[in-house]
Motif scaffolding. Structure first.
Motif, mmCIF file in Angstrom:
data_model
loop_
_atom_site.group_PDB
_atom_site.id
_atom_site.type_symbol
_atom_site.label_atom_id
_atom_site.label_comp_id
_atom_site.label_asym_id
_atom_site.label_seq_id
_atom_site.Cartn_x
_atom_site.Cartn_y
_atom_site.Cartn_z
ATOM 1 N N GLY A 146 2.073 7.825 23.140
ATOM 2 C CA GLY A 146 2.354 9.238 22.912
ATOM 3 C C GLY A 146 1.547 10.180 23.779
ATOM 4 N N SER A 147 1.316 11.382 23.267
ATOM 5 C CA SER A 147 0.634 12.416 24.038
ATOM 6 C C SER A 147 -0.283 13.223 23.137
ATOM 7 C CB SER A 147 1.657 13.337 24.710
ATOM 8 O OG SER A 147 2.441 14.020 23.738
ATOM 9 N N ASP A 148 -1.207 13.924 23.774
ATOM 10 C CA ASP A 148 -2.146 14.800 23.076
ATOM 11 C C ASP A 148 -1.923 16.243 23.514
ATOM 12 O OD1 ASP A 148 -3.752 12.968 21.547
ATOM 13 O OD2 ASP A 148 -4.620 12.272 23.442
ATOM 14 N N PRO A 271 -0.728 12.921 28.619
ATOM 15 C CA PRO A 271 -0.463 11.547 28.167
ATOM 16 C C PRO A 271 -1.688 10.900 27.534
ATOM 17 C CG PRO A 271 -0.698 11.606 30.546
ATOM 18 C CD PRO A 271 -0.669 13.032 30.085
ATOM 19 N N ARG A 272 -1.461 10.150 26.482
ATOM 20 C CA ARG A 272 -2.536 9.442 25.796
ATOM 21 C C ARG A 272 -2.718 8.071 26.453
ATOM 22 N NH1 ARG A 272 -1.269 9.677 19.754
ATOM 23 N NH2 ARG A 272 -1.673 11.898 20.046
ATOM 24 N N THR A 273 -3.177 8.092 27.698
ATOM 25 C CA THR A 273 -3.342 6.853 28.467
ATOM 26 C C THR A 273 -4.734 6.717 29.069
ATOM 27 O OG1 THR A 273 -2.528 7.918 30.503
ATOM 28 C CG2 THR A 273 -0.897 6.816 29.102
ATOM 29 N N ASP A 308 6.818 9.797 24.671
ATOM 30 C CA ASP A 308 6.155 10.854 25.441
ATOM 31 C C ASP A 308 5.456 10.341 26.686
ATOM 32 O OD1 ASP A 308 6.924 12.523 23.395
ATOM 33 O OD2 ASP A 308 4.911 13.296 22.975
ATOM 34 N N VAL A 309 4.859 9.150 26.585
ATOM 35 C CA VAL A 309 3.958 8.660 27.617
ATOM 36 C C VAL A 309 4.643 8.505 28.980
ATOM 37 C CG1 VAL A 309 4.289 6.188 27.246
ATOM 38 C CG2 VAL A 309 2.045 7.038 27.906
ATOM 39 N N ARG A 312 9.641 11.461 30.300
ATOM 40 C CA ARG A 312 11.068 11.649 30.565
ATOM 41 C C ARG A 312 11.649 12.752 29.687
ATOM 42 N NH1 ARG A 312 13.657 6.909 32.990
ATOM 43 N NH2 ARG A 312 15.544 7.367 31.813
ATOM 44 N N ALA A 313 11.344 12.700 28.404
ATOM 45 C CA ALA A 313 11.831 13.713 27.466
ATOM 46 C C ALA A 313 10.925 13.647 26.243
ATOM 47 C CB ALA A 313 13.288 13.438 27.064
ATOM 48 N N LEU A 314 10.050 14.634 26.080
ATOM 49 C CA LEU A 314 9.016 14.572 25.046
ATOM 50 C C LEU A 314 9.576 15.017 23.696
ATOM 51 C CD1 LEU A 314 7.424 14.506 27.774
ATOM 52 C CD2 LEU A 314 5.532 15.544 26.535
ATOM 53 N N LEU A 315 10.458 14.196 23.156
ATOM 54 C CA LEU A 315 11.117 14.458 21.875
ATOM 55 C C LEU A 315 11.223 13.132 21.131
ATOM 56 C CD1 LEU A 315 13.967 16.655 23.347
ATOM 57 C CD2 LEU A 315 12.222 17.514 21.771
ATOM 58 N N THR A 316 10.956 13.161 19.826
ATOM 59 C CA THR A 316 10.962 11.914 19.059
ATOM 60 C C THR A 316 12.302 11.206 19.132
ATOM 61 O OG1 THR A 316 9.257 12.700 17.545
ATOM 62 C CG2 THR A 316 10.675 10.931 16.758
ATOM 63 N N HIS A 317 13.395 11.968 18.993
ATOM 64 C CA HIS A 317 14.700 11.297 18.990
ATOM 65 C C HIS A 317 15.014 10.665 20.347
ATOM 66 C CE1 HIS A 317 15.339 15.691 19.579
ATOM 67 N NE2 HIS A 317 16.144 15.309 20.550
ATOM 68 N N GLN A 318 14.552 11.280 21.449
ATOM 69 C CA GLN A 318 14.761 10.650 22.752
ATOM 70 C C GLN A 318 13.868 9.432 22.908
ATOM 71 O OE1 GLN A 318 17.813 12.573 23.505
ATOM 72 N NE2 GLN A 318 17.107 11.542 25.335
ATOM 73 N N GLY A 319 12.658 9.496 22.369
ATOM 74 C CA GLY A 319 11.784 8.338 22.409
ATOM 75 C C GLY A 319 12.364 7.161 21.647
ATOM 76 N N LYS A 320 12.957 7.436 20.495
ATOM 77 C CA LYS A 320 13.567 6.365 19.710
ATOM 78 C C LYS A 320 14.809 5.813 20.421
ATOM 79 C CE LYS A 320 13.706 7.216 15.191
ATOM 80 N NZ LYS A 320 13.828 7.998 13.923
ATOM 81 N N TYR A 321 15.516 6.668 21.102
ATOM 82 C CA TYR A 321 16.660 6.237 21.927
ATOM 83 C C TYR A 321 16.174 5.293 23.029
ATOM 84 C CZ TYR A 321 19.910 7.070 25.914
ATOM 85 O OH TYR A 321 20.741 6.951 27.003
#
Length: 472
Positions: A146-148, A271-273, A308-309, A312-321
């Motif tokens: 994810g991200s901070d 980014p949380r990296t 998020d990391v 590409r698209a910092l949205l939960t639904h896009q991350g789950k996609y």
């Protein structure tokens, strides 16, 4: 130290990481989730769910007040304590026991602690009790950390102990006054929520509001915030922040001084990296992880990044996609099955490019998908934008007295398909899925004419947009 082996290791057990692991396990792989905070992640405890729980009660109250007959039945104000208590129910008081039970019940191993790469396909987890667990992946490791919040370099800001989005969504009491630095989704949503609580809100944005969306979206949200009693300063930079006891003073580039009990920073994400051992595998700590459309980090055959990391698209639904595609393709590659990596294939996240849906839960709501007029023009499309006032639709007038809203459809003039759509108004989030299907499926306008909207609903705006465009 003996290593525990799994087909897949996922760093980060938020909704994105959970979905990667679940998808892979459903397809016959073994998987472990590594999490140093709460299983369920940012969305469950500090972002999507608690923020919407804070916003919804005031939205329901406003909806009642916008309908004659219901308006007269509203005799009290918002019960802020009850709003916060309801928010706590969604976060389970920041307890993740139920999420852990779900993961383990789905056949996913949960490893508590901070995971860092110590070699290719190898993660060492520092556990809460001071021990270490060594994990090795037979096939893949996925970074879903994810991200901070990004804290900008403003004189004195870090020393002023500012709120981030986590503080705003988990507050146990509401401040008498709140200054918000930023003009994006978090800034506008939290301004909407706290203004509804009776907090004196000042929002300070270096530009306009919701800058990546159609211009009328930010303009309408700014007007609504001012109507709600918030002070909105646009095209205004913050130059200095100082905390003195129980108050914070902000100085703007215009020479104005603003004092508030708390200051919320909502100026972007990072980014949380930084502390996951990326240098061990040849990457730079603190960087976003660039991937191909199968979510594999470029230059690797075993490392993936979802959510998020990868920026590409910092949205939960896009991350789950992305997670669904990644879990599927990792399993396919591990099992030697064909990979469907063409455009709109099973194993790719094609929609990340030009078909991303998003709702901003302000008052009014902003629902959008695909390209704005400016973005479509910049991408080289020959386009036409069609606008319509949603309040003219019969269903909208029934929905709320004096309904105010605007819709825009962006059309590719060469292919006669919808490239993007934006709706601003009460409850327009319920219009978004139809728009998303139109954009993703590239439905020709002459076919959309046969998608008849039910009457009287706000969905009739689709017919009005098509009529305004004209029959192909």
């Amino acid at each position: 130290m003996a290593a525990k082996e799994y087909d897949l290791i996922v760093l980060g057990a938020g909704p994105v990481g959970e979905n990667v692991a679940d998808r892979a396990v459903q397809r016959g792989l073994t998987a472990a989730l590594v999490e140093h905070e709460l299983v369920g992640g940012e969305c469950s405890y500090w972002a999507c769910m608690p923020s919407k729980a804070l916003l919804r009660p005031a939205q329901a109250l406003r909806a009642a007040r916008q309908v004659e007959g219901a308006r007269e039945a509203v005799t009290g104000a918002l019960d802020v304590a009850a709003v916060l208590a309801r928010r706590d129910s969604f976060t389970h008081d920041w307890n993740d026991d139920s999420q852990v039970r779900w993961a383990e019940g789905a056949g996913i191993a949960v490893v508590r602690g901070h995971g860092r790469f110590t070699a290719a396909k190898e993660v060492t987890v520092s556990t809460p009790d001071g021990g270490e667990v060594l994990l090795r992946a037979r096939h893949a490791v996925v970074v879903s950390t994810g991200s901070d919040p990004l804290i900008p370099d403003i004189d004195g800001l870090r020393d002023a102990d500012p709120w981030t989005s986590r503080d705003a969504t988990s507050a146990k009491v509401t401040p008498e006054s709140l200054a918000i630095i930023g003009g994006g989704v978090v800034a506008t949503e939290m301004a909407t929520a706290y203004a509804s609580f009776g907090t004196e809100v000042t929002l300070i944005s270096r530009g306009g509001l919701l800058a990546g969306m159609e211009p009328f979206a930010g303009e309408m949200v700014a007007e609504a915030l001012r109507d709600a009693g918030a002070k909105v300063l646009l095209q205004t930079g913050t130059t200095r922040v100082r905390r003195a006891g129980e108050s914070v003073t902000l100085e703007t580039g215009d020479g104005e001084s603003i004092t508030a009990q708390e200051v919320l920073v909502a100026t972007g994400r990072t980014p949380r990296t930084r502390d996951i051992g990326l240098d061990t595998v040849g990457l730079t700590p603190g960087d976003w992880l660039e991937t191909d459309d199968t979510l594999r980090v470029k230059g690797f055959d075993w490392l993936y990044a979802t959510g998020d990391v990868n920026h590409r698209a910092l949205l939960t639904h896009q991350g789950k996609y992305q997670a669904r595609a990644a879990g599927d393709v990792i399993a396919a590659r591990a099992q030697g099955r064909p990979v469907s990596d063409g455009a709109w294939g099973t194993h790719v996240a094609t929609a990340d490019h030009e078909a991303v849906p998003q709702v901003t839960f302000t008052d009014p709501e902003v629902a959008s998908v695909g390209l704005t007029l400016r973005a479509a023009t910049a991408a080289g499309y020959r386009v036409r934008a069609v606008d319509y006032e949603i309040g003219y639709v019969a269903g909208a007038s029934v929905h709320a007295d004096g309904y105010k809203g605007t819709a825009r459809m962006v059309v590719d003039e060469d292919r006669k398909v919808v490239l993007g759509a934006t709706f601003v108004g009460p409850d327009v989030s319920e219009l978004l899925q139809a728009a998303t299907i139109a954009v993703v499926a590239q439905v020709p306008l002459d076919r959309l004419w046969h998608a008849v909207p039910a009457y009287p609903t706000i969905n009739e705006v689709w017919l009005r947009l098509l009529e305004t465009y004209g029959r192909p």
